[in-house]
Structure formats: structure tokens, C-alpha cells
Design an enzyme around this catalytic site. Structure first.
Site, short mmCIF file in Angstrom:
data_model
loop_
_atom_site.label_atom_id
_atom_site.label_comp_id
_atom_site.label_asym_id
_atom_site.label_seq_id
_atom_site.Cartn_x
_atom_site.Cartn_y
_atom_site.Cartn_z
N TRP A 211 -22.15 41.22 6.35
CA TRP A 211 -21.32 42.38 6.70
C TRP A 211 -19.85 41.98 6.73
O TRP A 211 -18.97 42.77 6.40
CB TRP A 211 -21.78 42.96 8.03
CG TRP A 211 -21.07 44.23 8.39
CD1 TRP A 211 -20.30 44.44 9.50
CD2 TRP A 211 -21.05 45.46 7.67
NE1 TRP A 211 -19.80 45.73 9.49
CE2 TRP A 211 -20.25 46.38 8.37
CE3 TRP A 211 -21.63 45.88 6.48
CZ2 TRP A 211 -20.02 47.67 7.95
CZ3 TRP A 211 -21.40 47.18 6.04
CH2 TRP A 211 -20.61 48.06 6.78
N GLU B 44 -22.98 49.91 3.41
CA GLU B 44 -24.27 49.30 3.77
C GLU B 44 -25.07 48.96 2.52
O GLU B 44 -25.72 47.91 2.46
CB GLU B 44 -25.07 50.20 4.71
CG GLU B 44 -24.48 50.35 6.10
CD GLU B 44 -24.49 49.09 6.94
OE1 GLU B 44 -25.14 48.08 6.57
OE2 GLU B 44 -23.83 49.09 8.00
N TYR C 53 -14.71 46.44 14.48
CA TYR C 53 -15.78 47.33 14.00
C TYR C 53 -16.83 47.51 15.10
O TYR C 53 -17.26 48.63 15.39
CB TYR C 53 -16.41 46.76 12.72
CG TYR C 53 -17.59 47.54 12.24
CD1 TYR C 53 -17.43 48.78 11.61
CD2 TYR C 53 -18.88 47.08 12.44
CE1 TYR C 53 -18.53 49.52 11.20
CE2 TYR C 53 -19.98 47.80 12.03
CZ TYR C 53 -19.80 49.02 11.41
OH TYR C 53 -20.89 49.76 11.02
#
Length: 190
Positions: free
Chosen positions: A46, A38, A16
Site C-alpha cells: 500500500w 486498491e 492515510y
């Protein structure tokens, strides 16, 4: 060159970081996906959210705005019970309300991307941090966009979440200045 430390050797996080984070994006489906992820991250790591990304894509039909905007309460409950998404009811409902808010933007803007990128005159904010500790969790830009999005009915878009979203879609480049994936360095690597 010293790379950003936050992926911490996790393969999914590293991919990512290397391939998506802080790279300017305008695709509406992608923007909506990252807004959703998000928002789902609020209060979580995350890494947890990324591990559930494929489940989110399945549950929300690859973040098709029309599909998401038309979800019923029953549909959302089924998604909560059936898919490997974050089980927070408010976060799941926010997918529908945020899809509806994106659709409503089209009365004023050609796309969600046009709305977002208008805040920076279509140019990313490129920072040159030397340490992770220098990277802020919010900025005047994220505060303004958060405020404006909330007025338009978006949910789970506080200033901190919005700042992470701006990083995710490349409106803000917060790679360390020494990272090979920083905009200035990527020009030579790509």
C-alpha cells in the site's frame, strides 16, 4: 491507547490511517479512486500505491467517471508511458472497465455508493480486534461483493482486494479496538 501498527511510522501512511482509513465514505469519485488504488495494489504494498496517488489523480483526471469510461486503448497506453502509475497493463485497463461498470450500475442504483452500502443496510461493520494478527484478509461480505462486482464486469476485485477496499471506504472498521481512530474512540476524539 495503542494505535494500529501498519503505518510503521511512514508519514503518508500515518496520514492515510488517521484521516481516511475506515471512515465511511459515499462520494462516488472517492469510491472510484479507492477502488482503482486498491486494484493497483494487488501484489504490491500500500505504501507504493499511496506514493503514486497524485500521479493517478493527474492521469485519470481526478477519477472523473465519464473521462475514465471513455478512455481509448491509445489513451491508456499514453497514461502507462507518461505518468507515474503502476505499469501493469491490466490494472491500467481496469480503470476504464471499472468506470464503465460503475456507470452501468446507475440503471439499477442511484449511485455506486448505493450499490455498495446496500450490502450493509447503510451501516459500517465495526470490528473490535485487539491485535493486527486478528484482522482478516477477506470476509464473507467481501467474497459476496467481489462475486457480484465480477458479474457486473469489474476487474481486479478479488475477495482480498475487495476487503481492503471496504476498509478503505469505511464499510468495515478494522482499526484495533485500542486505536484512537477506531469508531468507538473517534467519537470522543473528534
Amino acid at each position: 491507547m495503542t494505535q494500529c501498527a501498519w503505518p510503521k511510522g511512514d508519514k503518508q501512511m500515518q496520514a492515510y490511517h488517521d484521516e481516511e482509513w475506515c471512515r465511511p465514505k459515499h462520494d462516488e469519485r472517492y469510491l472510484f479512486e479507492l477502488l482503482t488504488l486498491e486494484g493497483a495494489q494487488a501484489g504490491l504494498s500500500w505504501q507504493i500505491v499511496l506514493s503514486k496517488r497524485d500521479s493517478y489523480r493527474q492521469a485519470f483526471h481526478d477519477f472523473d467517471l465519464d473521462y475514465c469510461a471513455a478512455l481509448t486503448d491509445k489513451d491508456l497506453e499514453t497514461i502507462k508511458e507518461t505518468y507515474g502509475v503502476i505499469k501493469h497493463a491490466g490494472k491500467i485497463k481496469s480503470v476504464r472497465s471499472n468506470a464503465q461498470a460503475v456507470q452501468a450500475l446507475k440503471a439499477e442504483y442511484a449511485s455506486f455508493a448505493d450499490f455498495l452500502w446496500s450490502y450493509t443496510d447503510e451501516k459500517p461493520v465495526i470490528n473490535d480486534w485487539q491485535t493486527d494478527a486478528q484482522i482478516p484478509v477477506q470476509s464473507p461480505l467481501s467474497v459476496q461483493i467481489s462475486k457480484d462486482m465480477k458479474k457486473r464486469g469489474f476487474k481486479f476485485v478479488g475477495p482480498v482486494t475487495t476487503y481492503s477496499f471496504l476498509q478503505a471506504i469505511g464499510m468495515v472498521d478494522d482499526h484495533l479496538g485500542s486505536c484512537p481512530f477506531h469508531t468507538a474512540n473517534r467519537k470522543f476524539a473528534d
